[in-house]
Design an enzyme around this catalytic site. Sequence first.
Site, PDB file in Angstrom:
ATOM      1  N   PHE A 139       0.879  -1.173   0.000  1.00 21.77           N
ATOM      2  CA  PHE A 139       0.000   0.000   0.000  1.00 21.77           C
ATOM      3  C   PHE A 139       0.915   1.221   0.000  1.00 21.77           C
ATOM      4  CE2 PHE A 139      -3.928   2.164   0.557  1.00 21.77           C
ATOM      5  CZ  PHE A 139      -3.656   3.284   1.338  1.00 21.77           C
ATOM      6  N   ASP A 208       3.336  -5.151   8.189  1.00 26.49           N
ATOM      7  CA  ASP A 208       2.133  -4.325   8.173  1.00 26.49           C
ATOM      8  C   ASP A 208       0.943  -5.276   8.149  1.00 26.49           C
ATOM      9  OD1 ASP A 208       1.037  -1.403   6.335  1.00 26.49           O
ATOM     10  OD2 ASP A 208      -0.163  -2.953   7.295  1.00 26.49           O
ATOM     11  N   TYR A 233      -9.304  -0.005  12.031  1.00 23.87           N
ATOM     12  CA  TYR A 233     -10.612   0.363  11.476  1.00 23.87           C
ATOM     13  C   TYR A 233     -11.112  -0.643  10.436  1.00 23.87           C
ATOM     14  CZ  TYR A 233      -7.200   2.734   8.391  1.00 23.87           C
ATOM     15  OH  TYR A 233      -6.119   3.049   7.603  1.00 23.87           O
ATOM     16  N   LYS A 234     -10.336  -1.714  10.151  1.00 28.27           N
ATOM     17  CA  LYS A 234     -10.806  -2.686   9.159  1.00 28.27           C
ATOM     18  C   LYS A 234     -11.464  -3.852   9.909  1.00 28.27           C
ATOM     19  CE  LYS A 234      -7.140  -1.353   5.918  1.00 28.27           C
ATOM     20  NZ  LYS A 234      -7.946  -0.497   5.037  1.00 28.27           N
ATOM     21  N   ARG A 382     -12.984  -5.037  -5.421  1.00 32.12           N
ATOM     22  CA  ARG A 382     -12.578  -5.679  -4.172  1.00 32.12           C
ATOM     23  C   ARG A 382     -13.801  -6.007  -3.337  1.00 32.12           C
ATOM     24  NH1 ARG A 382      -8.070  -2.750  -0.586  1.00 32.12           N
ATOM     25  NH2 ARG A 382      -9.884  -1.472  -0.107  1.00 32.12           N
TER      26      ARG A 382
HETATM   27  C1  PLP Z   1      -1.362  -1.992   4.062  1.00 36.31           C
HETATM   28  C2  PLP Z   1      -1.837  -0.643   4.537  1.00 36.31           C
HETATM   29  N1  PLP Z   1      -1.009   0.155   5.278  1.00 36.31           N
HETATM   30  C3  PLP Z   1      -1.419   1.384   5.710  1.00 36.31           C
HETATM   31  C4  PLP Z   1      -2.692   1.826   5.414  1.00 36.31           C
HETATM   32  C5  PLP Z   1      -3.180   3.187   5.806  1.00 36.31           C
HETATM   33  O1  PLP Z   1      -2.490   3.875   6.762  1.00 36.31           O
HETATM   34  P1  PLP Z   1      -3.241   5.031   7.588  1.00 36.31           P
HETATM   35  O2  PLP Z   1      -4.135   4.338   8.556  1.00 36.31           O
HETATM   36  O3  PLP Z   1      -2.120   5.808   8.197  1.00 36.31           O
HETATM   37  O4  PLP Z   1      -4.045   5.833   6.580  1.00 36.31           O
HETATM   38  C6  PLP Z   1      -3.567   1.021   4.648  1.00 36.31           C
HETATM   39  C7  PLP Z   1      -4.954   1.436   4.298  1.00 36.31           C
HETATM   40  O5  PLP Z   1      -5.663   2.027   4.995  1.00 36.31           O
HETATM   41  C8  PLP Z   1      -3.131  -0.213   4.196  1.00 36.31           C
HETATM   42  O6  PLP Z   1      -3.934  -0.983   3.431  1.00 36.31           O
HETATM   43  N1  3DJ Z   2      -7.680   3.744   4.832  1.00 38.76           N
HETATM   44  C1  3DJ Z   2      -8.709   4.331   4.143  1.00 38.76           C
HETATM   45  C2  3DJ Z   2      -9.178   5.596   4.547  1.00 38.76           C
HETATM   46  O1  3DJ Z   2      -8.570   6.193   5.582  1.00 38.76           O
HETATM   47  C3  3DJ Z   2     -10.234   6.198   3.852  1.00 38.76           C
HETATM   48  C4  3DJ Z   2     -10.821   5.520   2.779  1.00 38.76           C
HETATM   49  C5  3DJ Z   2     -10.390   4.276   2.380  1.00 38.76           C
HETATM   50  C6  3DJ Z   2      -9.316   3.700   3.063  1.00 38.76           C
HETATM   51  C7  3DJ Z   2      -8.821   2.405   2.566  1.00 38.76           C
HETATM   52  O2  3DJ Z   2      -9.559   1.456   2.369  1.00 38.76           O
HETATM   53  C8  3DJ Z   2      -7.398   2.292   2.239  1.00 38.76           C
HETATM   54  C9  3DJ Z   2      -7.012   0.880   2.490  1.00 38.76           C
HETATM   55  N2  3DJ Z   2      -5.715   0.724   3.063  1.00 38.76           N
HETATM   56  C10 3DJ Z   2      -7.068   0.047   1.214  1.00 38.76           C
HETATM   57  O3  3DJ Z   2      -6.950  -1.175   1.344  1.00 38.76           O
HETATM   58  O4  3DJ Z   2      -7.231   0.555   0.129  1.00 38.76           O
END
Ligand code: PLP
Ligand code: 3DJ
Length: 419
Positions: A139, A208, A233-234, A382
């Site tokens: 990512f 990660d 948050y997932k 997805r």
């Molecule tokens: C593998 C991965 N790392 C990091 C993040 C995002 O990081 P953050 O929570 O700082 O936006 C995501 C998506 O949200 C992700 O899919």
């Molecule tokens: N992390 C996200 C966000 O803060 C706002 C909107 C969408 C997302 C996501 O789904 C990104 C995520 N890491 C992804 O798998 O694409």
Amino acid sequence: MSETPEFPVAPASGSELAIRAAELDAADPLAAVRERFVLDDTVYLDGNSLGALPRAVPGRIADVVAREWGELRIRSWTESGWWTAPERIGDKIAPLIGAGPGRVVVGDSTSVNIFKAVVGGVRMAGKGCTEILVDATTFPTDGYIARSAARMTGLAVRPVEPARIADEVTERTAVALVNHVDYRTGRLNDLPSITAALHSAGALAVWDLCHSAGALPVGLDAYGVDLAVGCTYKYLNGGPGSPAYLYVREGLQERFESPLPGWNSHADPFAMDPGYAPADGILRGRVGTPDILSLLALEAALEAWDGVSIEEVRAKSLALTDFFLECVAAHVPPGRVRSVTPADHRQRGSQVALECAGAGEVMDELIRRGVVGDFRHPDVLRFGFTPLYTSFADAERAARVLGEVLGAQPDAVAPGTAG
Ligand SMILES: Cc1ncc(COP(=O)(O)O)c(C=O)c1O
Ligand SMILES: Nc1c(O)cccc1C(=O)C[C@H](N)C(=O)O
């Protein structure tokens, strides 16, 4: 075994699949857990982006705001347990990722914790190290942060496909930052083998866990992972922007030097000592004042895991994604989509990614019809499966509606044939 699933030669009929879905839901040992979430008649398959709302959260937050903040005010840092929330909640997440107590602390964003882990790892690496390896399919934020960390520490960054890390790591590698599950394809990377290969070369493993924590067993302690980071948050359903977590292997904690040594990571924060002395153990991974409202929402959200094992979740996840793929084969016009998620269970996370021409518009139409997944460039639909609340009926309906949408678009080219 082929890279991606060969759709069944003689797929079941639509009505047979709807009956199968009902039978599978009736036999699902986790079926009752769905009641712990606020859901509607939408088929919600985007928990790999944002988890659904656990029922325990609204009432808890209302009390935090009205009583702990509104009445107790500053007293709540002690009387309501606010101050220790980062490590208390870390210990609640820990069993879900195979960590013992005192190894996980919650706070800050995933990106910020990636920075802490990578720079902290580089600071513990051997003096002759010259490079950071980063997952070539990561990512994006991981790559951005790794490149900045490299600039700050005078190292180079080398992108490497996860499957090549064991062959590419050298004694000059300080750390490797690897996604456990690929956010686009849902491929599950081999954490035990990659971690062992990194250690054989003297490098540290930074994982990660955004797309694996809460979806499948991780085994951080068992496999000797050095540092790990994940969002909440997932699949942990902590809510939009809920704080991330940092894991540091117990044997490394006393050597971990945070690049963000905020006052909350000090050995005695309220001494207000101009000189810095890191706290013992995982507390040195804290930075500043924790985001209490989000932290306590996350703590309430984790109650949804009461009585549930990650092994049960993994078993249902694989059953759901297998069933969804079977339903896609039955409902979707042949050749219109191609799964880019590995067929092999050992290489599959908890999502199914389908390559589809016009994927953006297709997902928009699916959402209009009550099936919520998401679109990732360049042409990927997805579908995320969260076993705590996704049903087999959800999987069947999603595939059926996808078939209706794509059946109505027969002229679109098949994936990979455009041009
Ligand atoms: C593998 C991965 N790392 C990091 C993040 C995002 O990081 P953050 O929570 O700082 O936006 C995501 C998506 O949200 C992700 O899919
Ligand atoms: N992390 C996200 C966000 O803060 C706002 C909107 C969408 C997302 C996501 O789904 C990104 C995520 N890491 C992804 O798998 O694409």
